[in-house]
Design a protein around this motif. Structure first.
Motif, PDB file in Angstrom:
ATOM      1  N   ASN A 390      18.850  -9.319   2.763  1.00  0.00           N
ATOM      2  CA  ASN A 390      17.795 -10.025   2.126  1.00  0.00           C
ATOM      3  C   ASN A 390      16.470  -8.767   1.761  1.00  0.00           C
ATOM      4  O   ASN A 390      15.548  -9.204   0.863  1.00  0.00           O
ATOM      5  CB  ASN A 390      16.950 -11.175   2.726  1.00  0.00           C
ATOM      6  N   THR A 391      16.530  -7.761   2.690  1.00  0.00           N
ATOM      7  CA  THR A 391      15.547  -6.665   2.455  1.00  0.00           C
ATOM      8  C   THR A 391      16.289  -5.400   2.610  1.00  0.00           C
ATOM      9  O   THR A 391      17.575  -5.365   3.080  1.00  0.00           O
ATOM     10  CB  THR A 391      14.315  -6.999   3.729  1.00  0.00           C
ATOM     11  N   TRP A 392      15.349  -4.314   2.213  1.00  0.00           N
ATOM     12  CA  TRP A 392      16.014  -3.148   2.436  1.00  0.00           C
ATOM     13  C   TRP A 392      14.928  -2.055   2.783  1.00  0.00           C
ATOM     14  O   TRP A 392      13.915  -2.203   2.289  1.00  0.00           O
ATOM     15  CB  TRP A 392      16.848  -2.272   1.162  1.00  0.00           C
ATOM     16  N   PRO A 393      14.912  -1.501   4.089  1.00  0.00           N
ATOM     17  CA  PRO A 393      16.228  -1.388   4.792  1.00  0.00           C
ATOM     18  C   PRO A 393      16.492  -2.842   5.530  1.00  0.00           C
ATOM     19  O   PRO A 393      15.465  -3.447   5.555  1.00  0.00           O
ATOM     20  CB  PRO A 393      15.843  -0.327   5.909  1.00  0.00           C
ATOM     21  N   PRO A 394      17.818  -2.983   6.160  1.00  0.00           N
ATOM     22  CA  PRO A 394      17.990  -4.191   6.651  1.00  0.00           C
ATOM     23  C   PRO A 394      17.226  -4.370   7.916  1.00  0.00           C
ATOM     24  O   PRO A 394      17.213  -3.294   8.740  1.00  0.00           O
ATOM     25  CB  PRO A 394      19.519  -4.213   6.864  1.00  0.00           C
ATOM     26  N   SER A 395      16.565  -5.560   8.099  1.00  0.00           N
ATOM     27  CA  SER A 395      15.802  -5.687   9.276  1.00  0.00           C
ATOM     28  C   SER A 395      16.517  -5.593  10.711  1.00  0.00           C
ATOM     29  O   SER A 395      15.925  -5.175  11.507  1.00  0.00           O
ATOM     30  CB  SER A 395      15.262  -7.392   9.219  1.00  0.00           C
ATOM     31  N   PRO A 396      17.840  -5.772  10.816  1.00  0.00           N
ATOM     32  CA  PRO A 396      18.439  -5.490  12.326  1.00  0.00           C
ATOM     33  C   PRO A 396      18.452  -3.957  12.569  1.00  0.00           C
ATOM     34  O   PRO A 396      18.719  -3.396  13.767  1.00  0.00           O
ATOM     35  CB  PRO A 396      19.823  -5.855  12.014  1.00  0.00           C
ATOM     36  N   ALA A 397      18.277  -3.123  11.512  1.00  0.00           N
ATOM     37  CA  ALA A 397      18.430  -1.553  11.675  1.00  0.00           C
ATOM     38  C   ALA A 397      17.310  -1.196  12.754  1.00  0.00           C
ATOM     39  O   ALA A 397      16.145  -1.326  12.437  1.00  0.00           O
ATOM     40  CB  ALA A 397      18.332  -0.966  10.628  1.00  0.00           C
ATOM     41  N   GLN A 398      17.451  -0.625  13.874  1.00  0.00           N
ATOM     42  CA  GLN A 398      16.423  -0.052  14.647  1.00  0.00           C
ATOM     43  C   GLN A 398      16.236   1.441  14.706  1.00  0.00           C
ATOM     44  O   GLN A 398      17.177   2.092  14.787  1.00  0.00           O
ATOM     45  CB  GLN A 398      16.802  -0.584  16.237  1.00  0.00           C
ATOM     46  N   GLU A 399      15.269   2.028  14.724  1.00  0.00           N
ATOM     47  CA  GLU A 399      14.976   3.313  14.858  1.00  0.00           C
ATOM     48  C   GLU A 399      15.314   3.997  16.098  1.00  0.00           C
ATOM     49  O   GLU A 399      15.144   3.325  17.316  1.00  0.00           O
ATOM     50  CB  GLU A 399      13.432   3.594  14.692  1.00  0.00           C
ATOM     51  N   ARG A 400      16.125   5.080  15.960  1.00  0.00           N
ATOM     52  CA  ARG A 400      16.508   5.775  17.268  1.00  0.00           C
ATOM     53  C   ARG A 400      16.353   7.342  16.764  1.00  0.00           C
ATOM     54  O   ARG A 400      16.469   7.644  15.610  1.00  0.00           O
ATOM     55  CB  ARG A 400      17.916   5.363  17.600  1.00  0.00           C
ATOM     56  N   ASN A 401      16.165   7.937  17.823  1.00  0.00           N
ATOM     57  CA  ASN A 401      16.319   9.603  17.767  1.00  0.00           C
ATOM     58  C   ASN A 401      17.679  10.067  17.964  1.00  0.00           C
ATOM     59  O   ASN A 401      17.916   9.836  19.029  1.00  0.00           O
ATOM     60  CB  ASN A 401      15.195  10.250  18.706  1.00  0.00           C
ATOM     61  N   LEU A 402      18.123  10.910  17.156  1.00  0.00           N
ATOM     62  CA  LEU A 402      19.327  11.956  17.312  1.00  0.00           C
ATOM     63  C   LEU A 402      18.913  13.252  17.642  1.00  0.00           C
ATOM     64  O   LEU A 402      18.374  14.003  16.821  1.00  0.00           O
ATOM     65  CB  LEU A 402      20.342  11.777  16.118  1.00  0.00           C
ATOM     66  N   TYR A 403      18.949  13.718  18.910  1.00  0.00           N
ATOM     67  CA  TYR A 403      18.342  14.937  19.224  1.00  0.00           C
ATOM     68  C   TYR A 403      19.358  16.226  19.370  1.00  0.00           C
ATOM     69  O   TYR A 403      20.749  15.963  19.493  1.00  0.00           O
ATOM     70  CB  TYR A 403      17.845  14.736  20.871  1.00  0.00           C
ATOM     71  N   PHE A 404      18.742  17.444  18.891  1.00  0.00           N
ATOM     72  CA  PHE A 404      19.658  18.623  19.114  1.00  0.00           C
ATOM     73  C   PHE A 404      19.597  18.857  20.539  1.00  0.00           C
ATOM     74  O   PHE A 404      18.318  19.156  21.103  1.00  0.00           O
ATOM     75  CB  PHE A 404      19.052  19.568  18.216  1.00  0.00           C
ATOM     76  N   LEU A 405      20.730  19.569  21.084  1.00  0.00           N
ATOM     77  CA  LEU A 405      20.814  19.878  22.507  1.00  0.00           C
ATOM     78  C   LEU A 405      21.315  21.131  22.617  1.00  0.00           C
ATOM     79  O   LEU A 405      22.108  21.661  21.776  1.00  0.00           O
ATOM     80  CB  LEU A 405      21.355  18.854  23.244  1.00  0.00           C
ATOM     81  N   PRO A 406      21.103  21.835  23.850  1.00  0.00           N
ATOM     82  CA  PRO A 406      21.912  23.169  23.941  1.00  0.00           C
ATOM     83  C   PRO A 406      23.283  22.742  23.795  1.00  0.00           C
ATOM     84  O   PRO A 406      24.018  21.924  24.022  1.00  0.00           O
ATOM     85  CB  PRO A 406      21.419  23.424  25.320  1.00  0.00           C
ATOM     86  N   GLY A 407      24.013  24.070  23.591  1.00  0.00           N
ATOM     87  CA  GLY A 407      25.375  23.964  23.420  1.00  0.00           C
ATOM     88  C   GLY A 407      25.876  23.318  22.174  1.00  0.00           C
ATOM     89  O   GLY A 407      27.144  22.954  22.131  1.00  0.00           O
TER      90      GLY A 407
END
Length: 621
Positions: A390-407
């Motif tokens: 019904n909408t974009w972005p779709p309402s079920p999508a939740q914000e999260r962070n993908l972190y850069f890590l050592p290695g």
């Protein structure tokens, strides 16, 4: 795209066939069932716009009007010369419409001086206050009053630059305009085709303007522009030998192309470009609108997504539909849309769009047929399935962070410790990272899904990836890069690429290229660049302080992609991407005026600590 460059889209090829007098499967049907007329339609300021009108020979009923306004020519010219097909797709041709094609002001056979992305006016106090909205209004008004057997309803469509003219048709606010479909529309010239977050799109723009510039005066002509002949297919070598951006004029264009010079003279997002951003004007729209784009549109992805989002935000009571498929620029208009490069989409996607979405939309609003069309129809790449919302972005999508890590790790878990942990690389603009792994003078559209293993091996590229996924992960919506960086220079570009890494067990498909293995394939899903001096504002360039940690945040735009169980998510970070974007001298200066000797090496650091985390902000279903 305004920049069709060397890539002749299937839609543009169709027009070219018409201009050469060629045929097609529907050519005989057009001549047998339609009569062609040509008019010079007067505008309110006295200028006349050349317009071709194809009217059904069966005059026993009234027909709606379908109109396409273009800067790419309505050819062929002459009432005895017919296009080989009419309308957005054959469904329209055979269903019966009045088809109208118009050369926009200042192009081809229309009078006036051409302005690239004509600035729209909020007020039109005199007859000389004209823009694309007023030209569309005057055209529609003339057509409704002068073309026999029309039913009083008008629809407008267009792809790329004609997509922009479709968007501006909404600003006519003519009561007869009941349906419009901006497809891959340019919305903000600086952000769509010229610069991506300030990084100049070199190969696309350089190849475009010579052929596009067939006239720079007010004298109508059928003369075509002359394409630039580089004398080589090795774009990387050609542009390296060309040197700095000012050499484009010193060596080749000689200050003869007005529109090119406008780009060279306005590298910042100044008032020149702000005036050419149509988005702020999209209010008080009553016309039903279908915005269409492709996830792999290298030219005007920004335009499609942001035209839709702006229309929905500013016009909550207007029917606005959104369709996004696994297509390159204009790829939905012709062809099957079943793959791009080595990547298989699991079946044809183009015919579904043309019949079930595009034709259904216009048929309903122009002819009153039933409509069962979701507000949002999107193709989920990776999983290869259509999804509706019904909408974009779709309402079920939740914000999260993908972190850069050592290695070289990538994780949804934030770094636990460390203050100054970083990865660094040397960026050498005299040895830039290529955007293709083969020779080409083009902006090959396949780069949008191309295997990036060749780039991972380059010392100028940092790589981060997740562990093997134990479940599907679907990203839906826009992605933001949030980098913490430092540099030994005073300016720097940063390129972020999001990749889907296939498992070692992945099998080749029928589209896999010769010598390519899908096992371990690193498919690019989304990518974007930023010129670092614009990190605090596109209209306010700011130098880096050497050695000082600075945030660099920029949008990678939207995706709907599922990383399947057994795959990995990978992110690559680099500072050159040549010749897709021009080279940064890595000094704080006007790069369009730089000398060949201004390009300097610099060491860039990407921080990955708790105190200075670098990450992607994503939306996870």
């Amino acid at each position: 795209m305004k920049k069709i460059t060397f890539l002749l889209l299937s839609l543009f090829t169709l027009s070219a066939l018409a201009q050469r007098g060629g045929g097609g499967p529907d050519a005989a049907y057009v001549k047998e069932n339609y009569t062609k007329y040509e008019y010079q339609i007067p505008m309110r300021d006295g200028k006349k716009l050349f317009t071709s009108v194809y009217v059904p020979k069966d005059q026993s009923k009234k027909y709606p009007i379908m109109m396409d306004r273009t800067c790419y020519s309505v050819a062929p010219y002459g009432t005895d010369q017919y296009k080989p097909s009419l309308g957005p797709s054959p469904q329209f041709l055979h269903d019966g419409f009045i088809f109208v094609y118009q050369d926009v002001r200042g192009r081809w056979m229309s009078e006036g001086i051409y302005e690239e992305m004509t600035p729209e006016l909020e007020n039109h106090k005199t007859t000389n206050d004209i823009d694309e909205g007023t030209d569309t209004y005057d055209t529609i008004d003339w057509l409704i009053k002068n073309i026999p057997n029309n039913n009083g309803k008008v629809g407008v469509w267009g792809i790329s630059y004609p997509g922009f003219y479709t968007t501006t048709s909404l600003l006519s606010r003519h009561p007869a305009l009941v349906a419009a479909s901006p497809q891959a529309p340019i919305a903000d010239l600086w952000r769509d085709d010229g610069w991506h977050n300030g990084a100049f799109m070199l190969v696309a723009n350089f190849g475009f303007y010579p052929g596009f510039t067939n006239r720079q005066d007010d004298k109508p002509t059928q003369r075509r522009g002359k394409e630039f002949n580089a004398g080589t297919e090795d774009g990387y070598d050609f542009f390296m030998k060309m040197g700095s951006m000012k050499n484009t004029n010193d060596k080749y264009f000689k200050d003869t192309i007005r529109l090119w010079n406008e780009m060279m003279n306005h590298p910042d997002y100044d008032q020149h470009w702000k005036d050419r951003n149509v988005l702020p004007h999209l209010h008080d729209i009553k016309t039903a609108t279908l915005v269409t784009g492709g996830w792999y549109d290298a030219e005007d992805l920004y335009g499609a997504i942001n035209t839709y989002k702006t229309l929905v935000k500013l016009n909550p009571n207007t029917p606005v539909y959104f369709a996004m498929g696994p297509w390159v620029h204009g790829g939905w208009a012709r062809g099957t849309g079943d793959h791009l490069g080595d990547v298989d989409f699991g079946g044809a996607t183009g015919p579904f769009y043309r019949e079930k979405i595009e034709f259904a939309f216009f048929s309903h609003y122009l002819k009153g047929t039933p409509l069962d069309l979701p507000k949002v129809s999107t193709f989920e790449t990776g999983a290869n399935q259509w999804k509706t919302y019904n909408t974009w972005p779709p309402s079920p999508a939740q914000e999260r962070n993908l972190y850069f890590l050592p290695g070289g790790k990538l994780s949804f878990t934030a770094p636990a410790a460390g203050k100054d942990t970083y990865n660094e690389f040397v960026s050498d603009p005299n040895n830039p990272v290529p955007f293709l792994n083969h020779k080409s003078m083009d902006m090959d559209r396949e780069y949008m899904t191309a295997d990036q293993r060749f780039a991972q091996k380059n010392p100028g590229v940092l790589t981060y990836q997740t562990d093997v996924l134990d479940h599907d992960v679907t990203l839906a919506g826009n992605i933001w890069a949030n980098l913490k960086v430092s540099t030994t220079g005073t300016d720097a570009d940063f390129v972020v690429k999001v990749l889907d890494v296939y498992p070692d067990t992945a099998k080749n498909n029928k589209f896999t290229g010769e010598g390519v293995q899908m096992a371990g394939y690193e498919q690019m899903v989304r990518s974007e660049a930023v010129r670092g001096k614009y990190r605090t504002g596109f209209d306010k360039p700011t130098a880096f302080v050497p050695g000082q940690v600075s945030p660099v945040n920029f949008e990678l735009q939207d995706i709907l992609h599922t990383f399947k169980k057994g795959h990995r998510i990978m992110v690559q970070v680099q500072s050159t991407w040549f010749p897709l974007i021009d080279r940064n001298t890595q000094q704080f200066q006007d790069i369009m005026k730089a000398k060949d000797t201004d390009f300097k090496k610099a060491t860039h650091r990407v921080y990955i600590s708790k105190a200075h985390p670098s990450f992607l902000k994503v939306r996870v279903m």
